[in-house]
Scaffold this motif. Structure first.
Motif, short mmCIF file in Angstrom:
data_model
loop_
_atom_site.label_atom_id
_atom_site.label_comp_id
_atom_site.label_asym_id
_atom_site.label_seq_id
_atom_site.Cartn_x
_atom_site.Cartn_y
_atom_site.Cartn_z
N GLY A 1 0.81 -1.21 0.00
CA GLY A 1 0.00 0.00 0.00
C GLY A 1 0.84 1.25 0.00
N GLU A 2 0.16 2.34 0.22
CA GLU A 2 0.83 3.62 0.23
C GLU A 2 0.40 4.41 1.46
OE1 GLU A 2 1.78 6.94 -3.10
OE2 GLU A 2 -0.34 6.65 -2.67
N LEU A 3 1.38 5.00 2.09
CA LEU A 3 1.11 5.84 3.26
C LEU A 3 1.43 7.29 2.89
CD1 LEU A 3 0.51 6.14 6.34
CD2 LEU A 3 2.97 5.90 6.70
N ILE A 4 0.47 8.15 3.15
CA ILE A 4 0.69 9.58 2.91
C ILE A 4 0.63 10.29 4.25
CG2 ILE A 4 -0.15 11.64 1.74
CD1 ILE A 4 -1.46 9.81 -0.33
N LEU A 5 1.70 11.02 4.54
CA LEU A 5 1.77 11.79 5.78
C LEU A 5 1.90 13.26 5.42
CD1 LEU A 5 4.33 9.64 7.80
CD2 LEU A 5 1.85 9.71 8.13
N GLY A 6 1.26 14.09 6.18
CA GLY A 6 1.39 15.49 5.85
C GLY A 6 0.79 16.40 6.90
N GLY A 7 0.90 17.67 6.61
CA GLY A 7 0.34 18.68 7.51
C GLY A 7 -0.11 19.88 6.72
N ASP A 8 -1.00 20.62 7.30
CA ASP A 8 -1.47 21.82 6.61
C ASP A 8 -1.79 22.90 7.63
OD1 ASP A 8 -4.14 21.19 7.58
OD2 ASP A 8 -4.27 19.74 5.95
N LEU A 9 -1.75 24.09 7.18
CA LEU A 9 -2.18 25.19 8.06
C LEU A 9 -2.94 26.21 7.23
CD1 LEU A 9 0.04 27.77 7.62
CD2 LEU A 9 1.47 26.11 8.78
N GLU A 10 -3.83 26.87 7.92
CA GLU A 10 -4.72 27.81 7.24
C GLU A 10 -5.02 28.95 8.21
OE1 GLU A 10 -8.52 26.07 6.57
OE2 GLU A 10 -9.36 27.83 5.58
N ARG A 11 -4.93 30.16 7.71
CA ARG A 11 -5.29 31.31 8.54
C ARG A 11 -6.30 32.15 7.78
NH1 ARG A 11 -3.65 34.59 12.77
NH2 ARG A 11 -3.99 36.83 12.47
N ILE A 12 -7.42 32.39 8.41
CA ILE A 12 -8.46 33.22 7.80
C ILE A 12 -8.57 34.51 8.61
CG2 ILE A 12 -10.90 33.38 7.16
CD1 ILE A 12 -10.99 30.31 7.31
N GLU A 13 -8.46 35.61 7.90
CA GLU A 13 -8.68 36.91 8.55
C GLU A 13 -9.84 37.58 7.85
OE1 GLU A 13 -5.19 39.26 8.38
OE2 GLU A 13 -4.00 37.91 9.62
N LYS A 14 -10.69 38.13 8.64
CA LYS A 14 -11.87 38.73 8.03
C LYS A 14 -12.25 39.99 8.79
CE LYS A 14 -15.69 36.63 5.60
NZ LYS A 14 -16.48 35.41 5.43
N ASP A 15 -12.47 41.01 8.03
CA ASP A 15 -12.89 42.26 8.65
C ASP A 15 -13.87 42.93 7.69
OD1 ASP A 15 -12.98 44.07 10.63
OD2 ASP A 15 -11.13 45.10 10.14
N GLY A 16 -14.88 43.51 8.24
CA GLY A 16 -15.85 44.15 7.35
C GLY A 16 -16.77 45.06 8.12
N ARG A 17 -17.39 45.96 7.40
CA ARG A 17 -18.30 46.88 8.06
C ARG A 17 -19.46 47.20 7.12
NH1 ARG A 17 -14.53 51.25 6.13
NH2 ARG A 17 -15.92 52.70 5.06
N ARG A 18 -20.48 47.72 7.74
CA ARG A 18 -21.64 48.16 6.97
C ARG A 18 -21.89 49.62 7.31
NH1 ARG A 18 -27.21 44.96 7.74
NH2 ARG A 18 -26.74 45.42 9.89
N ASP A 19 -21.90 50.45 6.30
CA ASP A 19 -22.17 51.88 6.50
C ASP A 19 -23.62 52.14 6.17
OD1 ASP A 19 -19.50 51.90 6.93
OD2 ASP A 19 -18.97 53.06 5.15
N LYS A 20 -24.32 52.76 7.10
CA LYS A 20 -25.73 53.06 6.89
C LYS A 20 -25.94 54.57 6.86
CE LYS A 20 -28.29 49.20 8.91
NZ LYS A 20 -29.04 48.78 10.11
N ASN A 21 -26.52 55.03 5.79
CA ASN A 21 -26.85 56.44 5.67
C ASN A 21 -28.35 56.57 5.85
OD1 ASN A 21 -26.94 59.10 5.09
ND2 ASN A 21 -25.65 58.97 3.27
N MET A 22 -28.75 57.22 6.92
CA MET A 22 -30.18 57.30 7.24
C MET A 22 -30.80 58.46 6.46
SD MET A 22 -29.74 54.89 9.42
CE MET A 22 -31.23 54.66 10.35
#
Lengths: 787, 287
Positions: free
Chosen positions: A410-431
């Motif tokens: 058979g076959e063995l696969i070894l590994g690692g991963d990393l992930e970074r999510i950054e999120k920023d957001g805003r909503r501007d309301k004009n009344m």
């Protein structure tokens, strides 16, 4: 558990009932340039009638092979034929993994071969694994990946507008699906309302293939919960002789008055290759079967560059950069339209293969996906009182490394991963109603980020008639956000949730295992079981009061959510016969811990911030939920001119316990009650698709008729007041004509009878109870030019 | 259907067929079981007999008679002939007091209720809260909204959002809009609209453009003779009655000719309204 024991016993009985006096030859066939499995390779013992072809994962097996030395040929149009000699011993499997090289001269013939629409190659993987290839995508009039997946077998999608349909697999959706690009790159969409799911940031014209693995089994590519969808974009090859490859596409679709173009130019030699490509599409509003115009227009364009360098033999450095732009994408079911989307996808891959007797390959990848998403309510009725504009930046950066090695058979696969999510957001309301009031700024997220670091191991092996796979991964998930606050321009902070800094850390262990037993060379049975865990996503943790569900509620994140777990078992029967066709039947049962959904908050505790919503829901762990269902796929053999396929799927989902808020005639909450075994929301109904086609001119001209029948969905959530949906049947016609090796035309008619219908998963038109209907009749034509 | 298909296979050995039979049977059983959802006995949701409910209705009278809207037929304590076009107001933090000192505030679902004489649906409040049975001595509530809860823009949908109080006058929401017309002294035909509005008042350094502070004018109403007994499982009907003429008479005689049609920037007038409000409401509890 009882069912597992019964099945194990059955398999044991079966395994005892077969004596063998011969041996077997089996292995996997890999494209030496791309590293991808190659299906449909003809495997033949020279001077014998024994032969087979490889499946979708590139696997093949020859059974009842007499003891002794045999010469085996591997041939496939588009690849150079190779021959290998193997020693077969009685009652043993001789493993033979093959790397084959593309034959650039014959690529066009390969395209002709691939136009057959009825293939259903059945993987030996013990779960449901489906691949969709470029030639299949080219046959359709689709506008994005989710649109195509939804039109294909046993996958659904949530439509909110004309494009960017959000895939749903067996009722799993959103973060329950692991959508990756090129085997590992992640994309976090910008819109909290999933205008732009990850699949929407990859143009379907760039796709070479799509792999869907259902269940929590694909742990190699990141945390996997309900299914994994990998989008593989086109990647050219190096070649001994310098070459230039040009591909162009022009498509038109009536009803939408939509058109799209794409061009791709590649130059390469034995040292490397470079590809430059670009495309655009511009679609108007479509009319539904009632003749009603649906605000669904959009326009997009993208350009991409790819550089492949082969510094050493068996080494490949691949650099990719892509920018895609979306403009004025209308979503009539949402409070806003997507005004602007700017996406950048960057990746660098380094691949090494055939490293030695032990080490099979090494893959390294780093990537970054930047999404800048802007939306507003300019075309909404309530924009006369409040003009709202949201701008969101979502950055996903990560990398992965894996190594494959031969361990025994058979076959063995070894590994690692990393992930970074950054999120920023805003909503501007004009009344508008108070013109002197400063613009009100509401944060959608407040400097939120998620880090996920994982390590995985995957082992695939085989012995005699058994093929098995086992995998495990551990994820360290860490998230943080500044306090969720809303600031009023004059009054200061008017909303504050959580501490100044909210942090959560989870360690998740996922694992799965499965086996396939080949009863004979035509029939196999597979059993797989797994536990996949996903940490809550950015929206579920940190969203600040936006209407992001199918229902009309502002949703509030919950940083204290626990990870959700899917414990699933799959039983799959596969039959494959050159004269009878290919058949696959799968049944699955999923038990979900800590199911994440929304529940209403009393207005005394939290009032909504969005207009035209009924209140606020906050994400919470609702306890146990269950999903179960089946899939059926049949495809007639390719050898006959007249062919047919039939697909059917059904999923039944329940939540053990939920709270139903009782409403009076005015829609006010007056009481509550517990509902047991309530239906999960947004579960697609029973559906089936039948296709019949005929191959003229040796398969160069293939007209086909499709009928899709969808049952009504009456098993709907009582607690959520989910409406039921009527069933429908819709017919289509398509054709595929390969004029010569340079020109291919595909086209057809969708919704021939101009039926007025809508899918259960379609959202409602905003501000009304009217459903978003599917497009009425449309004619389409696609022209492909290669030289 | 699958069984028939498999039976036609020419290469299928007999032993395989029997195995197939068993597998297909097992598969079918698994699918049927999975669809049946038989996950044990379903618990029975027993009705809750340890609590009771209340339903509050709102009615509006002048001189103990239902209001004849848009009709110039009433005369207030100051002698102003007037008509009422509409009344819109908030009550909040309704509290039930028991004789043992226990106070039950109504806020499990919502704590602010909007009433509008043009919207019949708002004139009945089916209270979500499950109330503890027992004998209650009295009912009280806040007319308007306490400052901590009177947050600008907290209502995003009509009709509540249309009660907004302008930010430059203090923000938040009107407690009440009582809109009508009166016949000024000396006039026989020509009426003038009055906006008898109550909300956050202002302290002016120099009227009207220099505000130094704000005054909250909400007030508590303790309803007389509002005791009742609540049995388990019972839904008690409570009628709250606004006697509109009382806004203009006790302890202050309110004269439209003096204060004019617009009082949102007149704290003196709003203070009179607030102080007159103490006995505007009565209650009728139905057995």
């Amino acid at each position: 558990m009882k069912r597992v024991l019964i099945l194990s016993f059955l398999i044991f009985i079966i395994s005892q009932s077969h004596g063998q006096s011969t041996g077997e030859i089996g292995g996997q066939i890999i494209n030496d340039h791309s590293g991808l499995p190659v299906e449909n390779v003809t495997v033949q013992i020279v001077g014998s009638a024994i032969g087979t072809s490889s499946d979708t994962a590139g696997y093949f097996i020859l059974t009842n092979v007499p003891e002794g030395r045999h010469r085996i040929t591997f041939s496939h149009i588009g690849f150079l034929q190779i021959e290998k000699t193997v020693e077969v011993q009685s009652d043993k499997l001789s493993r033979l993994d093959i790397f084959i090289n593309p034959d650039v001269k014959l690529l066009h013939e390969f395209v002709v071969k691939e136009t057959s629409p009825d293939r259903l190659i059945i993987s030996k993987m013990p779960y449901v694994e489906t691949d969709f290839y470029k030639f299949q995508l080219q046959n359709e009039a689709v506008r994005d990946v989710g649109d195509y997946l939804r039109s294909s077998k046993n996958i659904n999608g949530i439509r909110k507008g004309g494009t960017q349909i959000d895939p749903v697999v067996r009722g799993f959706k959103f973060s329950q699906l692991n959508v990756t690009l090129n085997g590992g790159q992640k994309i976090e969409g910008g819109c909290p309302n999933r205008m732009d799911p990850a699949s929407a940031h990859v143009e379907i014209e760039d796709i070479e293939s799509i792999k869907v693995i259902k269940g929590p089994y694909a742990l190699r590519y990141g945390p996997s919960f309900g299914a994994m969808i990998n989008l593989q974009t086109e990647q050219k090859e190096t070649a001994e002789k310098p070459y230039v490859d040009v591909r162009m596409m022009q498509a038109f679709e009536s009803n939408w008055n939509g058109d799209k173009q794409q061009i791709s130019v590649t130059g390469g030699n034995k040292l490397g290759f470079i590809t430059l490509s670009g495309g655009r599409k511009n679609y108007g509003n479509y009319k539904d079967g009632n003749g009603q115009e649906v605000q669904s227009s959009f326009s997009k364009y993208n350009y991409k560059g790819m550089l492949g360098v082969k510094p050493f033999k068996n080494h490949l450095l691949l650099l990719t950069y892509e920018e895609s732009k979306g403009r004025d994408i209308r979503f009539p079911t949402l409070p806003m339209d997507e005004r602007k989307d700017d996406t950048q996808l960057m990746s660098a891959d380094y691949q090494v293969k055939h490293m030695g007797d032990l080490l099979n390959f090494i893959n390294l990848k780093v990537y970054q996906s930047d999404v800048r998403h802007e939306m507003d309510n300019k075309y909404r009725p309530f924009s006369d009182t409040v003009v709202a504009v949201s701008i969101i930046n979502a950055v996903t950066a990560g990398g992965r490394a894996e190594a494959g090695m031969k361990i025994g058979a058979g076959e063995l696969i070894l590994g690692g991963d990393l992930e970074r999510i950054e999120k920023d957001g805003r909503r501007d309301k004009n009344m508008i109603m108070q013109p002197n009031l400063p613009v009100k700024v509401e944060k959608l997220w407040n400097n939120a980020h998620i880090n996920n670091t994982g390590a995985f191991a995957l082992y695939t092996g085989n012995r005699r008639k058994w093929e098995w796979i086992a995998s495990a991964r551990i994820d360290f998930n860490q998230a943080s956000s500044e306090a969720i606050t809303i600031k009023h321009p004059m009054l200061g902070e008017i909303y504050h949730y959580g501490e100044d800094s909210i942090k959560t850390d989870y360690t998740n262990l996922s694992f799965s295992a499965g086996a396939t037993y080949a009863i004979n060379d035509k029939f196999s049975v597979s059993l797989a079981a797994g536990r996949g865990i996903r940490s809550p996503d950015m929206t579920e943790r940190f969203i600040i009061l936006l209407p992001i569900g199918y229902d009309k509620f502002d949703y509030l994140g919950n940083p204290q959510l626990e990870p959700e777990a899917n414990n699933e078992i799959d039983l799959t029967l596969k039959f494959r016969d050159g004269k009878k066709g290919y058949l696959q039947i799968n049944g699955f049962y999923s038990f979900l811990d800590n199911y994440i959904t929304g529940r209403r908050l009393p207005p005394a505790l939290q009032k909504p911030l969005s207009a035209d919503v009924l209140g606020v829901k906050q994400f919470y762990n609702a306890g146990n939920a269950r999903l179960r269902g089946f899939e059926f796929s049949y495809s007639s053999p390719e050898k006959y001119k007249l062919g047919a396929t039939l697909f059917a799927a059904f999923t039944y989902g329940t939540l053990d316990e939920s709270v139903k808020y009782v409403l009076n005639e005015q829609g006010e909450v007056v009481d509550d009650e517990i509902v047991y075994d309530d239906a999960l929301t947004e579960i697609p109904p029973l559906e089936s698709t039948f296709n019949i086609h005929y191959r003229f001119l040796k398969g160069r001209f293939v007209p086909a008729m499709n009928v899709r029948m969808v049952a009504s969905q009456n098993h709907v959530s009582e607690a959520s007041y989910e409406p039921s949906t009527p069933g429908f049947a819709v017919a289509g016609f398509s054709f595929n004509f390969v004029f010569n090796s340079h020109f291919t035309i595909t086209g057809g008619i969708n919704n021939i009878f101009d039926q007025a219908y809508y899918e259960h998963l379609n959202r409602n038109i905003i501000g009304s109870t009217r459903n978003l209907y599917e497009p009425g009749r449309s004619f389409y034509i696609n022209l492909f030019i290669n030289f | 259907m699958f069984r028939n298909l498999l039976n036609t296979l020419p290469y299928q050995e007999q032993c395989h067929t029997s195995v197939l039979d068993r597998l297909i049977l097992f598969m079918s059983v698994m699918i049927i079981l999975s669809l049946s959802g038989c996950d044990g006995e379903e618990p029975i949701d027993e009705p809750d007999n340890q609590s009771a409910k209340i339903r509050i209705s709102f009615s509006h009278l002048i001189d103990d008679q239902p209001i004849d809207f848009d009709t110039l037929k009433y005369v207030n304590e100051a002698g102003n002939p007037y008509m009422v076009n509409e009344i819109q107001y908030f009550i909040s933090d309704v509290t039930l007091f028991r004789n043992d000192g226990f106070a039950r505030i109504i806020d499990d679902w919502k704590d602010i209720h909007y009433v509008d004489t043009d919207l019949p649906a708002t004139q009945t409040w089916e209270v979500y809260d499950k109330i503890e049975p027992g004998t209650y001595d009295s009912i009280a509530f806040t007319f308007g909204i306490v400052p901590e809860k009177n947050i600008s823009f907290m209502f995003v949908n009509p009709p509540e959002k249309d009660m907004f109080w302008p930010e430059y006058l203090g923000g938040g929401y009107h407690y009440m809009k009582l809109n009508g017309k009166w016949l000024p002294e000396g006039q026989t035909v020509q009426t003038i609209p009055f906006d008898f509005h109550l909300g956050r008042g202002q302290v002016y350094f120099s009227y009207p453009d220099s505000i130094t502070g704000f005054i909250d004018n909400q007030f508590n109403v303790s309803l007389p003779a509002s005791g009742f007994h609540l049995n388990s499982g019972e839904t008690k009907e409570i009628e709250m009655i606004m006697h509109v003429e009382k806004w203009f008479k006790d302890p202050h005689v309110y004269d439209h000719d003096v204060f004019g049609g617009y009082i949102m920037q007149n704290q003196e007038a709003m203070l009179m309204v607030k102080e007159n409000g103490h006995n505007v409401f009565t209650v009728k509890i139905k057995d």
